[in-house]
Scaffold this motif. Structure first.
Motif, PDB file in Angstrom:
ATOM      1  N   HIS A 242       0.827  -1.212   0.000  1.00  0.00           N
ATOM      2  CA  HIS A 242       0.000   0.000   0.000  1.00  0.00           C
ATOM      3  C   HIS A 242       0.860   1.259   0.000  1.00  0.00           C
ATOM      4  CE1 HIS A 242      -3.928  -1.943   0.604  1.00  0.00           C
ATOM      5  NE2 HIS A 242      -3.250  -2.850   1.283  1.00  0.00           N
ATOM      6  N   ASP A 243       0.464   2.205  -0.813  1.00  0.00           N
ATOM      7  CA  ASP A 243       1.209   3.451  -0.988  1.00  0.00           C
ATOM      8  C   ASP A 243       0.654   4.523  -0.044  1.00  0.00           C
ATOM      9  OD1 ASP A 243       2.775   5.514  -1.981  1.00  0.00           O
ATOM     10  OD2 ASP A 243       1.465   5.870  -3.716  1.00  0.00           O
ATOM     11  N   ILE A 244       0.875   4.313   1.261  1.00  0.00           N
ATOM     12  CA  ILE A 244       0.378   5.259   2.265  1.00  0.00           C
ATOM     13  C   ILE A 244       1.277   6.497   2.272  1.00  0.00           C
ATOM     14  CG2 ILE A 244      -0.141   5.656   4.701  1.00  0.00           C
ATOM     15  CD1 ILE A 244      -1.997   3.632   3.436  1.00  0.00           C
ATOM     16  N   ARG A 245       0.696   7.633   1.945  1.00  0.00           N
ATOM     17  CA  ARG A 245       1.480   8.859   1.864  1.00  0.00           C
ATOM     18  C   ARG A 245       1.337   9.744   3.086  1.00  0.00           C
ATOM     19  NH1 ARG A 245       0.631  10.576  -4.531  1.00  0.00           N
ATOM     20  NH2 ARG A 245       1.394   8.590  -5.394  1.00  0.00           N
ATOM     21  N   SER A 246       0.232   9.590   3.804  1.00  0.00           N
ATOM     22  CA  SER A 246       0.061  10.348   5.036  1.00  0.00           C
ATOM     23  C   SER A 246      -0.859   9.589   5.978  1.00  0.00           C
ATOM     24  CB  SER A 246      -0.488  11.757   4.768  1.00  0.00           C
ATOM     25  OG  SER A 246      -1.795  11.697   4.246  1.00  0.00           O
ATOM     26  N   VAL A 247      -0.694   9.862   7.282  1.00  0.00           N
ATOM     27  CA  VAL A 247      -1.484   9.220   8.329  1.00  0.00           C
ATOM     28  C   VAL A 247      -2.039  10.332   9.211  1.00  0.00           C
ATOM     29  CG1 VAL A 247      -1.470   7.645  10.305  1.00  0.00           C
ATOM     30  CG2 VAL A 247      -0.070   7.129   8.278  1.00  0.00           C
TER      31      VAL A 247
ATOM     32  N   PRO B 199       2.223   3.181  14.853  1.00  0.00           N
ATOM     33  CA  PRO B 199       3.029   2.165  14.173  1.00  0.00           C
ATOM     34  C   PRO B 199       2.933   2.240  12.651  1.00  0.00           C
ATOM     35  CG  PRO B 199       1.799   1.192  15.989  1.00  0.00           C
ATOM     36  CD  PRO B 199       1.249   2.567  15.785  1.00  0.00           C
ATOM     37  N   ILE B 200       1.782   2.627  12.138  1.00  0.00           N
ATOM     38  CA  ILE B 200       1.622   2.707  10.689  1.00  0.00           C
ATOM     39  C   ILE B 200       2.390   3.902  10.142  1.00  0.00           C
ATOM     40  CG2 ILE B 200      -0.060   2.848   8.807  1.00  0.00           C
ATOM     41  CD1 ILE B 200      -2.110   1.690  10.908  1.00  0.00           C
ATOM     42  N   ALA B 201       2.301   5.020  10.844  1.00  0.00           N
ATOM     43  CA  ALA B 201       3.061   6.194  10.419  1.00  0.00           C
ATOM     44  C   ALA B 201       4.563   5.910  10.451  1.00  0.00           C
ATOM     45  CB  ALA B 201       2.726   7.378  11.322  1.00  0.00           C
ATOM     46  N   GLN B 202       5.013   5.241  11.504  1.00  0.00           N
ATOM     47  CA  GLN B 202       6.432   4.907  11.611  1.00  0.00           C
ATOM     48  C   GLN B 202       6.866   3.990  10.475  1.00  0.00           C
ATOM     49  OE1 GLN B 202       6.618   3.307  15.608  1.00  0.00           O
ATOM     50  NE2 GLN B 202       7.090   5.298  16.510  1.00  0.00           N
ATOM     51  N   ALA B 203       6.007   3.054  10.105  1.00  0.00           N
ATOM     52  CA  ALA B 203       6.342   2.120   9.033  1.00  0.00           C
ATOM     53  C   ALA B 203       6.537   2.834   7.696  1.00  0.00           C
ATOM     54  CB  ALA B 203       5.251   1.060   8.902  1.00  0.00           C
TER      55      ALA B 203
ATOM     56  N   ASN C 290      -3.850  13.819  -1.247  1.00  0.00           N
ATOM     57  CA  ASN C 290      -3.034  12.623  -1.532  1.00  0.00           C
ATOM     58  C   ASN C 290      -3.430  11.980  -2.856  1.00  0.00           C
ATOM     59  OD1 ASN C 290      -1.479  12.047   1.222  1.00  0.00           O
ATOM     60  ND2 ASN C 290      -3.566  12.700   1.726  1.00  0.00           N
ATOM     61  N   GLU C 291      -3.788  12.812  -3.822  1.00  0.00           N
ATOM     62  CA  GLU C 291      -4.256  12.307  -5.109  1.00  0.00           C
ATOM     63  C   GLU C 291      -3.248  11.359  -5.750  1.00  0.00           C
ATOM     64  OE1 GLU C 291      -7.359  14.683  -7.962  1.00  0.00           O
ATOM     65  OE2 GLU C 291      -5.385  15.547  -7.624  1.00  0.00           O
ATOM     66  N   GLY C 292      -3.760  10.233  -6.210  1.00  0.00           N
ATOM     67  CA  GLY C 292      -2.910   9.256  -6.874  1.00  0.00           C
ATOM     68  C   GLY C 292      -2.252   8.275  -5.929  1.00  0.00           C
ATOM     69  N   GLY C 293      -2.487   8.414  -4.631  1.00  0.00           N
ATOM     70  CA  GLY C 293      -1.886   7.508  -3.655  1.00  0.00           C
ATOM     71  C   GLY C 293      -2.917   7.030  -2.650  1.00  0.00           C
ATOM     72  N   GLU C 294      -2.445   6.757  -1.443  1.00  0.00           N
ATOM     73  CA  GLU C 294      -3.323   6.278  -0.379  1.00  0.00           C
ATOM     74  C   GLU C 294      -3.045   7.073   0.894  1.00  0.00           C
ATOM     75  OE1 GLU C 294      -3.548   1.873  -0.073  1.00  0.00           O
ATOM     76  OE2 GLU C 294      -2.187   1.855  -1.794  1.00  0.00           O
ATOM     77  N   VAL C 295      -4.092   7.217   1.698  1.00  0.00           N
ATOM     78  CA  VAL C 295      -3.974   7.932   2.964  1.00  0.00           C
ATOM     79  C   VAL C 295      -4.743   7.160   4.015  1.00  0.00           C
ATOM     80  CG1 VAL C 295      -5.928   9.401   2.286  1.00  0.00           C
ATOM     81  CG2 VAL C 295      -4.443  10.121   4.167  1.00  0.00           C
TER      82      VAL C 295
END
Length: 225
Positions: free
Chosen positions: A49-54, A68-72, A141-146
């Motif tokens: 998954h392309d998480i760009r922000s949390v 933990p997700i932000a750290q990852a 976060n257009e084009g990615g995941e948040v």
């Protein structure tokens, strides 16, 4: 351009007095709650998954779940007050220990309008603020995941609105377990799909601080009986 906004519920909360904690300060995660958050982080990373922000509700349990997700992904945990738990006039009452207490005559006047509802934040207000939070997250976060971390009632109310269900509901019918994720997939600004999944579902049977609702794990168990 495809963008996915994941809306996650926090993990198990340390609540030994079994009260309805609502927006009260404190109330962090149990050890199991941390395991749920770390399990979700692994699933997101391993799934590519392309998480760009949390971004999380300002309440402690949501901020801790997001960590933990932000750290990852090497990002900071943001805060958005629009993701906060619904206010509720029963905060501080030990409803999780004995739900029959809600039938006491002293509370009857609070039930004057169950469709709004009169004892809590109006469903329409929940939808409005959650819609705005998701829309802003998608645009940023257009084009990615948040990933947004919130709470059961706001998450379920938004999903009910999106899927065309009545907002007034039986709390026992919410499909929004601890550390579950409801994902909204957009093509440009148009919603294409909504999916529900439980990255920490295998840990749910160990949880003690549960509130009404259903989970994939429970449904699978029922089918196997």
């Amino acid at each position: 351009m495809e963008t996915t906004v994941h809306v996650m519920r926090h993990g198990e909360v340390d609540n030994p007095q079994t009260i309805l904690y609502g927006r009260r300060p404190g109330f962090g995660l149990t050890d199991l709650g941390w395991k749920m958050a770390r399990a979700a982080a692994r699933i997101f990373v391993d799934g590519g998954h392309d998480i760009r922000s949390v971004v999380a509700s300002p309440l402690l349990r949501a901020q801790m779940t997001a960590t933990p997700i932000a750290q990852a992904y090497g990002v900071e945990v943001g805060s958005d007050a629009r993701l906060i738990e619904a206010w509720n006039s029963f905060e501080g009452v030990a409803v999780n220990k004995n739900r029959a207490i809600l039938a006491h005559p002293k509370y009857w006047k609070r039930y004057i309008n169950p469709w709004k509802p009169s004892w809590s934040e109006p469903y329409a207000d929940l939808v409005s603020r959650m819609r705005a939070a998701v829309a802003d997250a998608r645009e940023a976060n257009e084009g990615g995941e948040v990933l947004l971390v919130s709470h059961q009632l706001p998450i379920w109310t938004l999903r009910s609105w999106v899927e065309g269900r009545p907002l007034a509901h039986d709390p026992r019918k919410r499909e929004c377990s601890l550390a579950s994720v409801t994902s909204y997939v957009f093509r440009d600004a148009t919603l294409q799909a909504v999916t529900y999944w439980e990255p920490a579902g295998y840990l749910l049977s160990k949880a003690e601080d549960m509130v009404p609702g259903q989970s994939d794990a429970e449904l699978a168990g029922d089918q196997n009986q």
